[in-house]
Design an enzyme around this catalytic site. Structure first.
Site, PDB file in Angstrom:
ATOM      1  CG  HIS A  54     -24.065  68.113  89.009  1.00 24.80           C
ATOM      2  ND1 HIS A  54     -24.488  69.403  88.792  1.00 24.80           N
ATOM      3  CD2 HIS A  54     -25.175  67.335  88.974  1.00 24.80           C
ATOM      4  CE1 HIS A  54     -25.801  69.415  88.629  1.00 24.80           C
ATOM      5  NE2 HIS A  54     -26.252  68.174  88.738  1.00 24.80           N
TER       6      HIS A  54
ATOM      7  CG  HIS B  36     -27.352  64.593  81.364  1.00 23.59           C
ATOM      8  ND1 HIS B  36     -28.272  63.760  81.973  1.00 23.59           N
ATOM      9  CD2 HIS B  36     -27.700  65.857  81.722  1.00 23.59           C
ATOM     10  CE1 HIS B  36     -29.143  64.495  82.649  1.00 23.59           C
ATOM     11  NE2 HIS B  36     -28.814  65.763  82.524  1.00 23.59           N
TER      12      HIS B  36
END
Length: 197
Positions: free
Chosen positions: A37, A120
């Site tokens: 995620h 990220h």
């Protein structure tokens, strides 16, 4: 007491491509692909009334869908690496969505996030990997790039405080508008609400 964070889910294609990077780094604990995620805002441990207040406040966000481009790899850790990750290119829609969530949570009297936001996808936690191990792994895989995809919702996740890297549960999902309809990856069944009480 739930441990909460908000985030964007990864497309199936990008998740598959990221999963192929697993391995070849000594002392790494790899994140399971179903837990990939993009964190928007870590919230932390809160009581049930606060969790309900957060869920309600996030439901008032009205934003467009976000185009996501995963491009390149990196690591976190000063002196000793503690994670390797795939870079998500910042764009205006992504940064504004994250900024709005930060403001909402501060209005709910939650402490401000002190670290600069770096979008990220965490791939592995480094237990005993050295700087040289990580540098070698990054040089072998550094040209990573995945096709762009559209995030048509953001999610309020919960995790168990005793375990880093998942499993993460979707507590609430909030739609982001998409011109011309919802994206191919959209799953209407995942919009079931959750009562933290």
């Amino acid at each position: 007491m739930p441990r909460l964070f908000t985030g964007l889910e990864i497309s199936a294609q990008t998740g598959l491509m990221l999963s192929l990077l697993r391995g070849g780094l000594r002392g790494a604990r790899w994140i399971d692909p179903e837990n990939y995620h993009i964190t928007l805002r870590f919230i932390g441990d809160v009581d049930d009334p606060t969790a309900d207040e957060i869920a309600d406040a996030l439901a008032r966000i009205r934003r467009d869908a976000v185009e996501i481009r995963v491009n390149g790899l990196g690591s976190f850790g000063n002196g000793k690496p503690h994670a390797v990750w795939a870079r998500v290119e910042p764009n205006r829609a992504l940064m504004e969505l994250q900024g709005e969530q930060e403001r909402i949570l501060q209005r709910l009297r939650l402490p401000a996030e002190r670290r600069k936001y770096i979008p990220h996808v965490t791939l592995a936690r480094c237990r005993s990997a050295t700087n040289q191990d990580v540098a070698r792994w990054l040089s072998e895989h550094g040209g990573f790039q995945a096709p762009a995809f559209t995030a048509a919702r953001f999610v309020l996740f919960s995790s168990r405080s005793s375990v880093g890297g998942g499993p993460y549960l979707v507590e609430e999902a909030y739609p982001l508008s998409v011109a011309g309809g919802l994206g191919d990856d959209f799953n209407a069944d995942a919009f079931a609400g959750h009562d933290f009480g």
